[in-house]
Design an enzyme around this catalytic site. Structure first.
Site, PDB file in Angstrom:
ATOM      1  N   CYS A   9       0.875  -1.103   0.256  1.00  7.95           N
ATOM      2  CA  CYS A   9      -0.032  -0.026  -0.173  1.00  7.95           C
ATOM      3  C   CYS A   9       0.942   1.215   0.125  1.00  7.95           C
ATOM      4  CB  CYS A   9      -0.775  -0.108   1.271  1.00  7.95           C
ATOM      5  SG  CYS A   9      -2.356   0.945   0.932  1.00  7.95           S
ATOM      6  N   CYS A  81      -4.074  -0.777  -3.054  1.00 12.07           N
ATOM      7  CA  CYS A  81      -4.418   0.831  -3.371  1.00 12.07           C
ATOM      8  C   CYS A  81      -3.796   1.045  -4.615  1.00 12.07           C
ATOM      9  CB  CYS A  81      -4.036   1.534  -2.067  1.00 12.07           C
ATOM     10  SG  CYS A  81      -2.043   1.888  -2.323  1.00 12.07           S
ATOM     11  N   CYS A  88       4.357   0.964  -8.268  1.00 10.88           N
ATOM     12  CA  CYS A  88       5.097  -0.393  -8.321  1.00 10.88           C
ATOM     13  C   CYS A  88       4.352  -1.109  -9.218  1.00 10.88           C
ATOM     14  CB  CYS A  88       5.087  -0.899  -6.990  1.00 10.88           C
ATOM     15  SG  CYS A  88       6.424  -2.259  -6.934  1.00 10.88           S
TER      16      CYS A  88
END
Length: 143
Positions: A9, A81, A88
Site C-alpha cells: 500500500c 491501493c 510499483c
C-alpha cells in the site's frame, strides 16, 4: 512449504496492515505474510482498534518500506491501493502480482466514532477478500 506473500500500500499504515493481520490469522499455516508501503509511516491506531474488535492483534506489526523487500522472492505481491499499483506496476521477484483495491480510511488516529465506522467498513471488505484467499488460496480472480 509456505507461500510468501507481500501486501503493498502507500504508507503501510492501514489497509496493508489489516490485510497482513487477516491473512496471517486465517492462513498462517499456508502463507508467510509481509506488508510494506511505498513509504513507511506508522501503524494507524484506528486500524489496530478495529482489528482488535474481531480478535486480530496487529499492535506489534511495524510499518515498513518496500525497499527492504526488493531483493526477496515472493509467490504473490498484492497491491491494495491504486497508488501502490501505479508506483510499483512490476515487482522484481514476484511470481504473480494481484491488485485488490480498497478505499482509504481517514488518515487519523483519533478514535471518533465516525472515523471508526469508516475503518470498520474497510476492514470488513479486506476481511472478506483475504479470508477467502486464506481458505481457497490466492489463485482466483481479484475483486
Amino acid at each position: 512449504m509456505k507461500q510468501r506473500v507481500l501486501i503493498l500500500c502507500t504508507k503501510n499504515s492501514c489497509r496493508s496492515q489489516m490485510a497482513e493481520g487477516i491473512l496471517r490469522h486465517y492462513g498462517g499455516d499456508r502463507f508467510e505474510v509481509f506488508s510494506a508501503g511505498t513509504v513507511a509511516s506508522h501503524v494507524n491506531e484506528n486500524a489496530i482498534r478495529v482489528m482488535g474488535e474481531i480478535g486480530i492483534d496487529i499492535s506489534v506489526q511495524k510499518s515498513k518500506s518496500l525497499e527492504g523487500f526488493l531483493d526477496q522472492p515472493f509467490d504473490f505481491v498484492i497491491t491494495v491501493c491504486d497508488s501502490a499499483k501505479e508506483t510499483c506496476p512490476f515487482f522484481p521477484g514476484a511470481k504473480q502480482q494481484l491488485h485488490w483495491s480498497f478505499p482509504d480510511p481517514p488518515q487519523t488516529d483519533e478514535p471518533k466514532e465516525e472515523y471508526l465506522r469508516e475503518f470498520r467498513e474497510v476492514r470488513d471488505m479486506i476481511l472478506v477478500k483475504f479470508k477467502q484467499a486464506a481458505e481457497k488460496g490466492l489463485a482466483f480472480e481479484p475483486l
